[in-house]
Structure formats: C-alpha cells, structure tokens
Motif scaffolding. Structure first.
Motif, PDB file in Angstrom:
ATOM      1  N   ASP A   1       2.762  -8.219   7.954  1.00  0.00           N
ATOM      2  CA  ASP A   1       1.886  -7.112   7.450  1.00  0.00           C
ATOM      3  C   ASP A   1       0.617  -6.673   7.636  1.00  0.00           C
ATOM      4  O   ASP A   1      -0.709  -7.776   7.194  1.00  0.00           O
ATOM      5  N   SER A   2       0.197  -5.676   7.045  1.00  0.00           N
ATOM      6  CA  SER A   2      -1.489  -5.674   6.975  1.00  0.00           C
ATOM      7  C   SER A   2      -2.044  -5.483   5.348  1.00  0.00           C
ATOM      8  O   SER A   2      -3.318  -5.619   4.728  1.00  0.00           O
ATOM      9  N   GLY A   3      -1.041  -6.268   4.761  1.00  0.00           N
ATOM     10  CA  GLY A   3      -1.724  -5.662   3.422  1.00  0.00           C
ATOM     11  C   GLY A   3      -2.622  -7.703   3.199  1.00  0.00           C
ATOM     12  O   GLY A   3      -3.127  -7.601   3.569  1.00  0.00           O
TER      13      GLY A   3
ATOM     14  N   SER B   1       7.270  -6.272   1.517  1.00  0.00           N
ATOM     15  CA  SER B   1       6.262  -5.118   2.267  1.00  0.00           C
ATOM     16  C   SER B   1       6.036  -4.005   1.573  1.00  0.00           C
ATOM     17  O   SER B   1       4.969  -3.864   0.911  1.00  0.00           O
ATOM     18  N   LEU B   2       7.381  -3.558   1.539  1.00  0.00           N
ATOM     19  CA  LEU B   2       7.232  -1.916   1.308  1.00  0.00           C
ATOM     20  C   LEU B   2       6.880  -2.043  -0.202  1.00  0.00           C
ATOM     21  O   LEU B   2       6.392  -0.654  -0.630  1.00  0.00           O
ATOM     22  N   LYS B   3       7.141  -2.469  -1.056  1.00  0.00           N
ATOM     23  CA  LYS B   3       6.639  -2.464  -2.846  1.00  0.00           C
ATOM     24  C   LYS B   3       5.634  -3.329  -2.978  1.00  0.00           C
ATOM     25  O   LYS B   3       5.310  -2.642  -4.091  1.00  0.00           O
ATOM     26  N   HIS B   4       5.507  -4.461  -2.045  1.00  0.00           N
ATOM     27  CA  HIS B   4       4.350  -4.798  -3.359  1.00  0.00           C
ATOM     28  C   HIS B   4       2.395  -5.404  -2.269  1.00  0.00           C
ATOM     29  O   HIS B   4       1.977  -4.750  -2.871  1.00  0.00           O
ATOM     30  N   ALA B   5       2.935  -4.835  -1.007  1.00  0.00           N
ATOM     31  CA  ALA B   5       1.813  -5.450  -0.021  1.00  0.00           C
ATOM     32  C   ALA B   5       1.036  -3.902   0.458  1.00  0.00           C
ATOM     33  O   ALA B   5       0.579  -4.300   0.490  1.00  0.00           O
ATOM     34  N   LEU B   6       2.524  -2.728   0.937  1.00  0.00           N
ATOM     35  CA  LEU B   6       1.310  -1.270   1.770  1.00  0.00           C
ATOM     36  C   LEU B   6       2.289  -0.609   0.340  1.00  0.00           C
ATOM     37  O   LEU B   6       2.215   0.156   1.181  1.00  0.00           O
TER      38      LEU B   6
END
Length: 352
Positions: free
Chosen positions: A294-296, A266-271
C-alpha cells in the motif's frame, strides 16, 4: 501360428486320430484325446482348452451330453458334438447344453474346420459382448455414484453458504445494539472476515471433484466489498495483477483471510487520507507468491510482524504456516510490502 488348443473326446481311436490330423493340418494344437467323459472331466481344468470336440456316446457311465452339462456349469468352453446319433431325443438333450455345433458322422474334414472356426469366433464374440455389457454396467454404476457424490457436495456447499449467512446476519443484528465504538469495530472486523469466506463459497465452481476459485477475480470482489464497507470507495484505489491463480478451497480460504486482514489494516491504519493498494499474485516452481503493498507511511517503529502487532498479525502468520509458507514484511516511508510465498494445499496431504 497356433489357432487354438482343442481337446478331442472320442471312444473310437482311429476316428480320434483322424480328427487330430485334420486339426493339426489346419493349425490347431490338440491338447489331449480322451475316450471317456470321466477322464475328460478329471483333466479339463489343467488343460484349459479353447474348445472341445466330443462324441455323444462314450465309454463309462457319462455320455457326452452329461459331460457338456457339467462343463457348462463350471467352465466357459465351447463344445462341438461329433456323433452318429441324430434322433429327436438325442438332439433335444444336446440342444439343452447349447453346443456350438452338431456334426453328424460320417463327416468331411471341411465340416470339422469350418464348424470349429465358427465356434471359436462365436465364443470370442460372446465373451466380448459379455465384457461390454459388464463394462457398461460398471460405468453406469460409477456414473451414478459420481453424480450422487456431486449432488451431496453441492448440497453441503449450499448449506455452508446458508450457515455462513445466518452467522453474518446474527452478528450484524447484534452490532446494531453495541454502543462502544471499539467493540463495534471489533465485531465488524469479524463480520468482514466471515464475508470473505462466504464470498469464497459464492465464487467457487466445481472442477475434477473439488471446488476451484479464480483468486484474482475473488480479490477484486473482496477489495471492492471491504472498501465499500469502510466507506472508502472515493479515496482508495485497488489494483490486482499477475498470473491467473485457480486455487482449491483448502488454499483459497486461509489465503482469503490473510488478504482480507491486509486490506482492512491498510484501510484502517495506513490509508486514512486515501491512497493505493496493489496486489500481485505470481506462479513459479510449483509455488505461488502474493505481493501486497500500500502507499501508506509503513509500519510504525514500535510495531513488528508478527509478534509486535495485533491479533490479526498473529492470525496471518499462523495461516501462512498452514499454507506451507511464510510472510516477509518490508516497510519504508513509501509504504509497506507483504511478500507471501505458499504452496497449494490438498486435504489428503494435510491428513498425512
């Protein structure tokens, strides 16, 4: 109610019968009457009496004291002497066999009843004391054994944490010399996975012979560490909710690796522009359910779970199988949701 089985050893038949009537009137069962020590010893194991009333001078080669000495070596049966002999030599020999009473003839029937009752009471009290001493010794042994095993477990736990730290420090030092950003990111991901395992061991506490993890609290610490490691503390917020989940190490370690991979992805790609992560863990029907969202923007159209993704997706799928469950993925414009149902694992279960 029968008060006990008694064997009479008396070479005078009339005296033996008198004793028998006294005992039966008092509620005892007379298992047998013998006139010699040899006959007594031949039948004693079959009779299993609670007590023996025995004259000292008997027919045959053995006297009552000889018989009592043999009985004491083989069986735990209280012996009461009933004899006309009171010389110092006889009393000294009799005392060596530790009789429960020494009744002189002529006797009163009350002497028989009282001494027999006291003999049986003392014998039962002696057995209880021996039992208590034996149980205490066994309990002390078990206590020491458990303490030694717990000490060994603590030592192993400590060594595991030290060894994990050595590996993390070694990789962290090597990363400083990597010039390729892609390779550096690859190794940092592995360091974060190792840290997720190390944090499990740091937060584990012993309970009922194993180590237990409060997984909600662990996830809060893990997410905080990963957000800081990626430099995203200012724009990503993580919330953890659900039921208290106290998991053993066999369950917590693979679940930690899955959770760490989800947060890192999530930290690297979605957010990349910031957002929220919500992790919920529930308990139901002997199972656990972890819901991660996640909210991505969701998974790209050309990426599927697990085959169409990275090695991380395949690792998560394998770990999910190890926990007896599977991961379901739902993706939309509002973000991605990973739903993972699993069972708590036990080492013995995995062996079988």
């Amino acid at each position: 109610m029968m008060r006990g089985r008694v064997v009479i050893v008396e070479d005078e038949e009339l005296v033996a019968q008198d004793i028998r009537y006294i005992l039966e009137d008092a509620g005892y069962e007379v298992a047998a009457i013998f006139h010699s020590a040899e006959d007594l010893l031949e039948s004693l194991e079959k009779l299993e009496p609670d007590s023996i009333i025995m004259d000292i001078m008997l027919e045959g080669e053995l006297d009552g004291i000889d018989a009592a000495r043999i009985i004491k070596k083989k069986m735990d049966i209280p012996v009461l002497y009933l004899t006309a002999y009171s010389s110092d030599e006889i009393v000294k020999r009799a005392r060596e066999t530790e009789p429960y009473a020494y009744i002189l003839k002529p006797f009163h029937e009350r002497d028989i009843r009282v001494n027999l009752e006291m003999a049986l009471y003392k014998h039962e009290a002696k057995k209880n004391r021996v039992k208590l001493v034996r149980e205490k010794a066994i309990n002390e042994y078990l206590k020491r054994s458990i303490e030694e095993k717990e000490q060994l477990l603590r030592e192993l736990h400590h060594r595991v944490k030290n060894n994990l730290q050595l590996i993390i420090s070694l990789l962290s030092l090597q990363i400083r010399y990597i010039e390729d950003p892609g390779v550096e990111e690859f190794f940092r991901d592995y360091v974060n996975q190792l840290r997720s395992i190390a944090m499990i061991h740091e937060r584990a506490y012993p309970s009922s012979g194993t180590y237990i993890i409060d997984f909600q609290e662990y996830v809060r610490s893990l997410s905080s560490h990963l957000i800081s490691a990626h430099g995203r503390a200012s724009d990503v917020r993580v919330t953890v909710s659900g039921d208290t989940a106290e998991l053993n190490m066999d369950t917590a370690v693979p679940l930690a690796l899955i959770t760490a991979e989800l947060i890192s992805n999530s930290l690297k790609h979605a957010l990349s522009g910031g957002g929220e992560i919500h992790i919920e863990i529930r308990r139901f029907n002997g199972r656990h359910r972890l819901v991660y969202r996640d909210s991505g923007p969701g998974l790209p159209e050309d990426v599927s779970f697990p085959e169409g993704g990275s090695f991380g997706f395949r690792m998560m799928d394998n770990l999910a199988g190890q926990l007896g469950g599977h991961i379901k993925v739902e993706s939309s414009d509002d973000g991605v949701v990973f739903i993972f149902e699993f069972f708590e694992q036990f080492y013995a279960d995995r062996i079988t």
